[in-house]
Design an enzyme around this catalytic site. Structure first.
Site, PDB file in Angstrom:
ATOM      1  N   ALA A 251       0.845  -1.196   0.000  1.00 29.07           N
ATOM      2  CA  ALA A 251       0.000   0.000   0.000  1.00 29.07           C
ATOM      3  C   ALA A 251       0.880   1.246   0.000  1.00 29.07           C
ATOM      4  O   ALA A 251       1.601   1.494  -0.963  1.00 29.07           O
ATOM      5  CB  ALA A 251      -0.972  -0.004   1.175  1.00 29.07           C
TER       6      ALA A 251
ATOM      7  N   LEU B  58       3.557   1.836   1.820  1.00 30.37           N
ATOM      8  CA  LEU B  58       4.947   1.610   2.210  1.00 30.37           C
ATOM      9  C   LEU B  58       5.844   1.587   0.968  1.00 30.37           C
ATOM     10  O   LEU B  58       5.484   1.007  -0.056  1.00 30.37           O
ATOM     11  CB  LEU B  58       5.079   0.288   2.969  1.00 30.37           C
ATOM     12  CG  LEU B  58       4.258   0.174   4.256  1.00 30.37           C
ATOM     13  CD1 LEU B  58       4.459  -1.197   4.895  1.00 30.37           C
ATOM     14  CD2 LEU B  58       4.643   1.265   5.243  1.00 30.37           C
TER      15      LEU B  58
ATOM     16  N   LYS C 194       1.702 -10.330  -4.442  1.00 31.13           N
ATOM     17  CA  LYS C 194       2.749  -9.419  -3.993  1.00 31.13           C
ATOM     18  C   LYS C 194       4.114 -10.090  -4.056  1.00 31.13           C
ATOM     19  O   LYS C 194       5.107  -9.471  -4.472  1.00 31.13           O
ATOM     20  CB  LYS C 194       2.459  -8.955  -2.562  1.00 31.13           C
ATOM     21  CG  LYS C 194       1.188  -8.145  -2.414  1.00 31.13           C
ATOM     22  CD  LYS C 194       0.892  -7.850  -0.950  1.00 31.13           C
ATOM     23  CE  LYS C 194      -0.433  -7.113  -0.798  1.00 31.13           C
ATOM     24  NZ  LYS C 194      -0.806  -6.874   0.610  1.00 31.13           N
TER      25      LYS C 194
END
Length: 820
Positions: A611, A613, A682
């Protein structure tokens, strides 16, 4: 609250200088405002230079010039002065302090009456007009002490030595030791210093001329080796044009000293050339700020060139004069011009612009109206030596200029200047020295219109970027709110017009190349949406009028991933919050990356991992800087982090999932979080970024929390039949608790290709066991970070964070476009 500063052995190296002009001290409220500013912006040992309050200097000048010829006017003016200054004292000071200040004022006025009887007009003027600064310094020091800020005042004649003359210069060698002695005695207080006045060689008062108080301040900063100097005035810094004449003029945040000096040379009302002279070769930071908007925009003047080359300011003078002459044929033209220039330099008479026509032996010099007569008189005397003839002085001229380092090298600004002058009554144009300006001297004309056109030419964006948003759900609507707040900042920072031009979701699309207003986008979308397929949408977007176009993919659509090559084929940049394109099957991923390379488009997807970061940027920087990432592990699902931190084994796990779903903390289908698919995406994205381009989803060992049957049917059917699922989670939680461990959902990636995603029992001391609800942790081991990993940790759940990451990518895209 004002505090004593912790100072080093060198008092002056830590000091700061502040200067307040007459408009900043115009009435009692202004004095109180200045006291609050000094409380906030100063420390013990700092120096404050003041001008005379309001119109005090004008009144004293009137008294000096009228003495002996109009005594009634002098008497009335002194009465008005006593009333004004006395009113300031009684409004601001209490008790004994007010009584003492009023007595000092009375004594000064008696002394002025005596001085006005002096026969020497010059001495009378100099001794009289400096009282305004004395009154300001005494009153401000007393008011600060009354406000619990230790302060003393200092008559600048105690420190500044100068020779009398038209533009006196402070003698550094004589003044610096005097100042050093004063500073040593004043380390624990603010020192309020009178501007505008100095001491001559025979003990007489020497006034420092136009803008003398500003010159006092910068010279004081130089002599004290101050770290910063701030000139507080009634305007918010230096504008890109006169805001009273040009709509859209804005404060310049920073100028180089050379740019500021050129602007001052061309008659800036905010800066004077003499103010800047002491700053040459110094590291002291100079700022121009508004007393009346202290927290607003302001201008900082840097020692060296800053920003891009080109015009930053357009400026003008409505009234200038031209002095013309023809040089003698007995002397070479170049030699004659050098002789005349040296003669004028002797009297500090520097023309605003000049034109040399060797074939006609003609020299034309442009001066401000107030300087022209003096220059003409000097040249008239010099003409007797036979260097030139036909000396004339003509008024009814105006001046327009662009100022900025490298303006003569910026093709767009150079063309803009000449294009807008093509129909103007131009006498001549001169590029300034060192490429700092373009100056045009014109017969009197409508300067306001001309300046507006020039200002628009230099302030309009260099390029236009269109933005099409695909997906208006939680992330898309969150980004629209952020874009509305940041649009002007984004455009101004990059000098790039950024315009939302399309919205697209499953209900339809709107495209408007004149721009879509964000504040009513929902109503506009409902009113104007059209049902269109992707091919039609792509055809319309491909015909965009912008220099560049970017699509922000805020969907969770797998199908859209297959359209990425087509978008890139048309030169469209992409910013992805959608994880599927970067984690697509290898064949599609290769097609996307190949098309990106061939079409030289930008594809940014920082929002797909972590997100808000900066996981992508950190791992990328490590790789590019020569390090090699060996492994990455951690808690990569903000949703699972939130769920497992909230879960205590007492309530059904499915009820927590529904709660998270209602808060927008899950994927649209929360089963994607439970299967580990979201984390696997991810992991695959990071693996490919690290150069593992052959990595596929099948290479990841993943332990799903739900079985195949739970994936069938609707979401509501899943919740209705979640009893078995809830028991499984409760059992795993119980086993972890019985062993003194905690349950966490962990992802691990090794460069060698090993990858695992699933539940793990962690010791409570493990950093990954102690993240807060909704947090992500990325522990990166590399060749440089072997023993202790580089850890990125923070909240990573919620559409606002993802929207912020999208905005960050848009900012970086603007940087790329601007530099391309």
């Amino acid at each position: 609250m004002w505090q004593h500063a912790q100072r080093s052995e060198s008092v002056s190296s830590r000091s700061r200088v502040h200067k307040f002009g007459g408009s900043s001290l115009a009435d009692a409220d202004c004095y109180l405002r200045v006291v609050e500013l000094l409380k906030e912006h100063t420390s013990a040992g700092d120096l404050v230079v003041v001008s005379a309050a309001g119109k005090t200097t004008n009144a004293l000048v009137l008294c000096s010039k009228s003495a002996g010829s109009n005594d009634e006017l002098v008497k009335q003016t002194l009465t008005d002065l006593e009333r004004f200054q006395g009113s300031l004292i009684t409004q601001l000071l209490d008790g004994a302090a007010a009584k003492q200040a009023l007595q000092s004022l009375s004594d000064d006025l008696n002394q002025i009456q005596t001085l006005l009887q002096a026969g020497d007009e010059s001495a009378r003027y100099n001794e009289t007009v400096g009282f305004g600064e004395l009154w300001s310094a005494r009153l401000l020091a007393a008011l600060l002490n009354q406000s619990t800020v230790p302060a003393g005042w200092l008559d600048a004649r105690e420190i500044f030595s100068a020779q009398p003359g038209p533009q006196p210069e402070i003698d550094v060698a004589l003044s610096q030791p005097k100042l050093a002695e004063q500073l040593l005695q004043r380390q624990e207080e603010l020192t309020i210093v009178t501007g505008f006045i100095s001491r001559g060689p025979d003990g007489e008062t020497v006034t420092l001329g136009r803008n003398g108080s500003d010159y006092s301040a910068t010279m004081l900063a130089t002599l004290a080796d101050a770290q910063a100097a701030t000139i507080w005035t009634d305007v918010a810094g230096i504008f890109s044009a006169d805001p009273n004449k040009v709509k859209g003029a804005r404060t310049q945040p920073i100028l180089s000293l050379a740019e500021a000096a050129e602007l001052a040379r061309l008659g800036s009302p905010v800066l004077h050339t003499r103010t800047l002279q002491p700053m040459v070769g110094r590291k002291t930071r100079l700022s121009i700020r508004s007393t009346f908007a202290a927290t607003g925009s302001h201008t900082q003047i840097a020692p060296t060139q800053v920003g891009e080359k080109g015009a930053k300011i357009v400026t003008s003078l409505d009234k200038v004069c031209l002095i013309s002459m023809n040089t003698s044929s007995r002397q070479a033209f170049e030699e004659a011009t050098a002789t005349i220039r040296a003669y004028l330099d002797r009297y500090q008479l520097v023309p605003l612009a000049k034109q040399y026509q060797p074939d006609q032996r003609l020299i034309r010099l442009c001066f401000t109206a107030e300087v022209a007569e003096t220059a003409f008189a000097r040249l008239k005397d010099f003409q007797l030596q036979g260097a030139f003839c036909n000396l004339t002085l003509n008024d009814n001229y105006a001046l327009a200029a662009m100022v900025g380092d490298g303006v003569t090298e910026n093709a767009r600004h150079y063309h803009c200047f000449y294009r807008h002058l093509q129909d103007a009554p131009v006498e001549f144009i001169q590029p300034g020295e060192h490429g700092l300006s373009l100056v045009a001297v014109l017969r009197e004309t409508d300067l306001d219109t001309l300046l507006s056109h020039m200002h628009h030419g230099i302030s309009s964006p260099d390029k236009k970027l269109g933005v099409a948003l695909f997906g208006t759900g939680n992330i898309g609507s969150g980004w629209l709110r952020l874009y509305q707040e940041q649009q002007h900042y984004l455009s101004n920072y990059h000098r790039l017009e950024v315009q939302l031009c399309a919205l697209y979701n499953q209900d339809g699309a709107i495209i408007d190349f004149t721009g879509i207003e964000v504040d009513d986008w929902q109503a506009r979308f409902q009113q104007h949406k059209e049902d269109m397929g992707f091919e039609q949408l792509l055809e319309l977007l491909a015909g965009h009028p912008y220099d560049e176009l970017v699509v922000i993919d805020a969907t969770d659509s797998r199908d859209l991933a297959y359209q990425y090559p087509a978008l890139m084929e048309h030169g469209i940049h992409l910013i992805s919050a959608n994880k599927y394109p970067a984690s697509a099957p290898l064949s599609l991923y290769r097609e996307i990356t190949q098309q990106r390379k061939e079409k030289a488009v930008v594809w940014l997807n920082n929002a797909t991992v972590g997100a808000g970061l900066p996981v992508h940027y950190v791992t990328g920087d490590l790789q590019h800087s020569g390090d090699e990432v060996v492994s990455i592990s951690g808690v990569w699902s903000g949703t699972m982090s939130w769920l497992l931190q909230q879960y205590d084994g007492k309530q059904p796990f499915s009820s927590l999932i529904r709660e998270a779903m209602d808060q927008g903390l899950t994927e649209p289908d929360p089963r994607e979080d439970l299967t580990g698919e979201d984390v696997c995406c991810k992991l695959l994205i990071l693996a490919r970024q690290l150069g593992m381009e052959e990595f596929e989803m099948d290479d990841i060992e993943v332990v799903s929390l739900v079985d195949e049957e739970a994936l069938e049917g609707s979401i509501e059917e899943f919740f209705a039949n979640a009893e078995v699922f809830d028991r499984q989670i409760a059992s795993a939680y119980g086993r972890a608790e019985a062993s003194g461990r905690v349950l966490r959902y962990i992802a691990r990636l090794e460069r060698g290709g090993q990858a695992h995603v699933g539940l793990e029992f962690l010791d409570p001391s493990d950093p990954m066991a102690n993240c807060h609800a909704g947090e992500n942790i990325y522990a990166i081991h590399s060749e440089w970070f072997k023993e202790q990993p580089l850890v990125i940790r923070g909240p990573a759940v919620g559409p606002e964070l993802t929207a912020g990451s999208v905005q960050s990518d848009l900012f970086k895209l603007c940087q790329h476009i601007k530099s391309a």
